[in-house]
Design a protein around this motif. Structure first.
Motif, PDB file in Angstrom:
ATOM      1  N   UNK A 330      49.013  15.665  14.853  1.00  0.00           N
ATOM      2  CA  UNK A 330      48.682  15.919  12.882  1.00  0.00           C
ATOM      3  C   UNK A 330      48.530  15.013  12.069  1.00  0.00           C
ATOM      4  N   UNK A 331      47.866  14.328  11.504  1.00  0.00           N
ATOM      5  CA  UNK A 331      48.893  13.566  10.235  1.00  0.00           C
ATOM      6  C   UNK A 331      48.864  14.213   8.946  1.00  0.00           C
ATOM      7  N   UNK A 332      50.266  13.878   8.483  1.00  0.00           N
ATOM      8  CA  UNK A 332      50.423  14.686   7.150  1.00  0.00           C
ATOM      9  C   UNK A 332      50.281  13.821   6.054  1.00  0.00           C
ATOM     10  N   UNK A 333      48.703  14.795   5.243  1.00  0.00           N
ATOM     11  CA  UNK A 333      47.760  14.120   4.078  1.00  0.00           C
ATOM     12  C   UNK A 333      48.759  14.014   2.627  1.00  0.00           C
ATOM     13  N   UNK A 334      49.840  14.609   3.077  1.00  0.00           N
ATOM     14  CA  UNK A 334      50.315  14.817   1.710  1.00  0.00           C
ATOM     15  C   UNK A 334      51.127  13.533   1.215  1.00  0.00           C
ATOM     16  N   UNK A 335      51.901  12.968   2.925  1.00  0.00           N
ATOM     17  CA  UNK A 335      52.176  11.022   2.941  1.00  0.00           C
ATOM     18  C   UNK A 335      51.421  10.270   2.975  1.00  0.00           C
ATOM     19  N   UNK A 336      49.907  10.391   2.373  1.00  0.00           N
ATOM     20  CA  UNK A 336      49.040   9.242   3.271  1.00  0.00           C
ATOM     21  C   UNK A 336      47.801   9.125   2.107  1.00  0.00           C
ATOM     22  N   UNK A 337      47.588   7.674   2.049  1.00  0.00           N
ATOM     23  CA  UNK A 337      46.463   7.230   0.513  1.00  0.00           C
ATOM     24  C   UNK A 337      45.376   7.595   2.087  1.00  0.00           C
ATOM     25  N   UNK A 338      44.523   8.359   1.513  1.00  0.00           N
ATOM     26  CA  UNK A 338      43.708   8.339   1.608  1.00  0.00           C
ATOM     27  C   UNK A 338      41.867   7.374   1.776  1.00  0.00           C
ATOM     28  N   UNK A 339      41.195   6.893   2.892  1.00  0.00           N
ATOM     29  CA  UNK A 339      40.530   6.221   2.558  1.00  0.00           C
ATOM     30  C   UNK A 339      38.498   6.592   2.744  1.00  0.00           C
ATOM     31  N   UNK A 340      38.115   6.810   1.912  1.00  0.00           N
ATOM     32  CA  UNK A 340      36.721   7.755   2.048  1.00  0.00           C
ATOM     33  C   UNK A 340      37.592   9.332   2.820  1.00  0.00           C
ATOM     34  N   UNK A 341      37.891   9.916   2.216  1.00  0.00           N
ATOM     35  CA  UNK A 341      38.535  10.799   3.611  1.00  0.00           C
ATOM     36  C   UNK A 341      39.644  10.669   4.400  1.00  0.00           C
ATOM     37  N   UNK A 342      39.472   9.659   4.941  1.00  0.00           N
ATOM     38  CA  UNK A 342      40.129   9.479   6.867  1.00  0.00           C
ATOM     39  C   UNK A 342      41.598   8.725   6.883  1.00  0.00           C
ATOM     40  N   UNK A 343      42.713   8.887   6.680  1.00  0.00           N
ATOM     41  CA  UNK A 343      43.749   8.455   6.723  1.00  0.00           C
ATOM     42  C   UNK A 343      43.952   6.593   7.532  1.00  0.00           C
ATOM     43  N   UNK A 344      45.020   6.206   7.539  1.00  0.00           N
ATOM     44  CA  UNK A 344      44.905   4.772   8.382  1.00  0.00           C
ATOM     45  C   UNK A 344      44.869   4.990   9.744  1.00  0.00           C
ATOM     46  N   UNK A 533      43.393  13.438  19.827  1.00  0.00           N
ATOM     47  CA  UNK A 533      42.535  14.240  18.971  1.00  0.00           C
ATOM     48  C   UNK A 533      42.937  14.033  17.672  1.00  0.00           C
ATOM     49  N   UNK A 534      42.851  13.326  16.581  1.00  0.00           N
ATOM     50  CA  UNK A 534      43.627  13.622  15.193  1.00  0.00           C
ATOM     51  C   UNK A 534      43.386  14.447  14.567  1.00  0.00           C
ATOM     52  N   UNK A 535      44.487  15.604  13.848  1.00  0.00           N
ATOM     53  CA  UNK A 535      44.264  15.874  12.820  1.00  0.00           C
ATOM     54  C   UNK A 535      44.730  16.263  10.848  1.00  0.00           C
ATOM     55  N   UNK A 536      43.735  15.814  10.558  1.00  0.00           N
ATOM     56  CA  UNK A 536      44.367  15.923   8.930  1.00  0.00           C
ATOM     57  C   UNK A 536      45.046  16.686   8.002  1.00  0.00           C
TER      58      UNK A 536
END
Ligand code: ADP
Ligand code: ZN
Ligand code: ZN
Length: 669
Positions: A330-344, A533-536
């Motif tokens: 699981x990737x916590x998207x509150x902590x991440x800057x997304x690019x085109x909706x995708x995390x690093x 599997x990576x879940x944003x």
């Protein structure tokens, strides 16, 4: 004295219709189940002979003559009558509609076009011997009794655990016992591969498929082969559940949780539930299989209070030696800057797959470029004029489209209200993601797989073939891609935009999301290539995702069932929905309010009638929609209520353009 015959007709009137037998015909009990051509209104229609009554309630002078008794087909059997009668009673649909709608169109036609010999789908299967069973498969097969009699089983096994192999062994048993086997699958798209696999195992056994994409002639021919007992294996989608099968000895429902088993128009039935009824009536075993069983079936198999109606069978491991379940992150998207909706992490993982020559899938269950077009200057957004919904931007062909009614128009060059030229897409759909990934990975071949890219089965099969041939590096797909496909080089699945379903008003959304994510995760990885599997998500601690990380369907199901029980939702309560649509919401609501005010309702204290409310999509194609929920802790009480209530509802005077229907065990809210 003329002979009276009683006919079931597919007309929007309840009841059966009496006629005189055609002149010169004397019909006997053995003729019941034959099709008959009769005049109805100004037309001729095909009906089914259901009885030879001594008297008619109609004055004999008002009876018309039937036109002809059709003998091109033997009479429909008593078992089929019982199945139709059950559906008519349980789903509260007119018997004639049930009977006729379950027959292939050609058999319902007054003037069927001349039969062309249906094209043979050149099926030259390579015979494929059965593999040695795994221990788990052995155990499951040993648990499934060879005895006659109604035995319902729920086969729970992760994707790739070898459920299909179990089905094949069971089919072999049924065939050896001289019986026919019926195998139901949710989607037409899934039938060709399965058909190939079954045909390869049983190269000498007559097999037919039955689904709505078959041409009329082919469907009638396949149906007839099944009905006459020539076809020993019948593979089909939901409508196949009604096929009369003289030697039926086994029913299998694959992906039993799938919503496609629910018919959403006409008689609204669940093919899975009808299949269970049929197995019971016929006294034969039925196997419901899934990696993510419906909570109804899970409760039937595990809840001690239902006295475990179904026997639970489990396949825990993947069948091919060493194949592991994918690691889920699981990737916590509150902590991440997304690019085109995708995390690093996702972009890096895709990069790694590209370097290794493996495939990635980015799952986004929203087609189009952006879910809405809006004007930042005045706040205009692209609404559908006919629905309470937004128009979705499709940049691929520069259209705005309504996904509910099909309305479409050109993308405006400027804001229709204020003239601003900088109108902006808002949000992200598969087309936008595809474009962004193509720009970010210029050397990768990006392939989008959604309902726009695969409009026909041909297009779909071509896409699947390209993916399997390794002609794509990054797939962008909706749930279309989640089901039943084996892509050997796919090792990474990214999940975007799944959070919305966690808090949806529809309390079934979580169950559906979990099933979808399990399915899509099941695409990743094989024996030699472990999957990831990576879940944003903004809710990494949500129990649904936590269960997914553990591949813990049972844990998820138990938690959900507990919530359902506390909230009083199915399967702990039984529901029916009365829906009305009309050009005016007030008319729809007034109709439902009248239905709710049925005076005899007081005699059913165990039945709860809720207030009529607008549906979530309150307007579709210029019709306002409302619904009334009926609920009871007892299925028997609910059914006892619905029968007289439906008659009362049918007698309500309505404005001419108001339409209504009753749905038992509704799925969508
Ligand atoms: P499911 O229907 O549960 O997804 P399948 O029956 O399709 O699983 O099996 C997954 C894969 O494992 C298939 O490629 C199948 O051929 C293979 N397989 C199944 N059972 C066995 C077995 N006993 N030995 C070897 N391979 C097997
Ligand atoms: Zn504007
Ligand atoms: Zn619309």
């Amino acid at each position: 004295m003329r002979q009276i015959i009683r006919i079931a007709l597919d007309v929007p009137l309840d009841g059966l219709f009496d006629y005189y037998a055609p002149a010169g015909e004397l019909l006997g009990a053995a003729d019941i189940g034959l099709r008959v051509r009769v005049p109805f209104g100004r037309q001729m229609r095909i009906g089914v002979l259901t009885a030879l009554p001594k008297h008619s309630e109609l004055a004999e002078t008002r009876l018309k003559d039937a036109d002809a008794v059709l003998r091109d087909l033997p009479p429909l059997p008593a078992e089929w009558f019982r199945l139709c009668e059950f559906c008519a009673a349980y789903y509260h649909a007119p018997l004639g509609e049930v009977m006729l709608s379950t027959l292939p169109a050609r058999l319902r036609r007054i003037d069927p076009p001349r039969a062309r010999t249906p094209r043979r789908t050149a099926r030259t299967p390579f015979p494929c011997p059965a593999p040695a069973l795994t221990d788990e498969q052995e155990a499951v097969l040993a648990a499934i009794t060879g005895e006659e009699g109604f035995h319902p089983y729920l086969l729970h096994g992760v994707t790739g655990s070898g459920k299909t192999e179990v089905y094949l062994r069971l089919i072999a048993r049924a065939l050896a016992a001289g019986r026919q086997a019926l195998l139901l699958v949710p989607e037409i798209n899934l039938t060709p591969q399965l058909e190939e696999r079954v045909a390869a195992r049983f190269p000498d056994v007559p097999l037919v498929s039955l689904h709505s994409e078959l041409g009329e002639a082919a469907r009638a021919q396949h149906w007839r082969a099944a009905f006459e007992g020539a076809a020993r294996i019948v593979l089909g989608t939901r409508l196949a559940v009604f096929t009369p099968l003289p030697d039926l000895g086994l029913i299998i429902v694959d992906e039993e949780h799938d919503a496609s088993f629910k018919q959403q128009e006409g008689m609204r039935y669940s093919a899975r539930d009808v299949a269970v009824f049929r197995a019971r009536a016929r006294d034969i075993p039925i196997v419901l299989g899934s990696a993510t069983p419906s909570l109804e079936s899970w409760a039937n198999a595990t809840d001690p209070r239902t006295r475990a109606r179904y026997q639970l069978l489990t396949l825990k491991a993947r069948a091919i030696g060493g194949a592991r379940l994918p690691a889920v992150r699981r990737i916590d998207t509150r902590q991440e800057k997304l690019q085109d909706g995708c995390c690093d992490a996702l972009l890096a993982a895709i990069n790694m797959r590209l370097a290794r020559g493996e495939q990635s899938l980015v799952f986004l269950n929203r087609r189009g470029y952006a879910p809405v077009l809006s004007c930042p200057a005045c706040g205009w957004i692209s609404h559908c004029r006919r629905c309470a919904a937004n128009l979705v931007l499709h940049l691929a062909d520069r259209r705005l489209r309504c996904h509910h009614c099909g309305f479409e128009c050109r993308v405006p060059k400027h804001c229709p209200t204020c003239g601003n030229q900088d109108i902006m897409p808002f949000g992200r759909g598969t087309q936008r993601l595809e474009a962004a990934l193509a720009a970010r990975f210029p050397y990768a071949r990006v392939l989008r797989v959604d309902r726009d890219a695969a409009k026909s089965r041909k297009q779909w099969e071509a896409l699947v073939a390209r993916i399997r041939a390794g002609e794509a590096d990054i797939l962008v797909g909706t749930q279309m891609l989640a089901k039943g496909h084996d892509f050997p080089k796919l090792t990474l699945v990214g999940v975007l935009g799944a959070d919305a379903a966690l808090f949806a008003a529809d309390w079934r959304a979580a169950e559906r999301l979990f099933a979808q994510l399990m399915q899509v995760a099941g695409r990743a990885g094989r024996a030699d290539l472990p999957g990831e599997v990576i879940i944003q998500t903004q809710y990494p601690d949500h129990p649904l995702y936590a269960a997914l990380v553990r591949h813990d369907y049972a844990g998820f199901a138990e938690a959900q069932l507990k919530e359902r029980e506390q909230a009083g939702f199915p399967p702990y309560t039984y529901q029916a929905m009365l829906r009305a649509e009309s050009p005016h919401m007030a008319d729809a609501i007034a109709f439902l309010a009248t239905a709710r005010a049925w005076p005899q309702a007081a005699e059913y204290p165990e039945v709860m009638l809720y207030d009529p409310v607008p549906m979530r999509l309150a307007r579709r194609a210029n019709l306002e929609r409302a619904q009334l929920l009926v609920e009871s802790p007892s299925r028997r009480v609910l059914q006892a209520f619905l029968t007289p209530w439906r008659s009362a509802v049918a007698a309500i005077k309505t404005p001419s353009r108001l339409r209504w229907h009753l749905e038992v065990d509704p799925m969508a809210f």
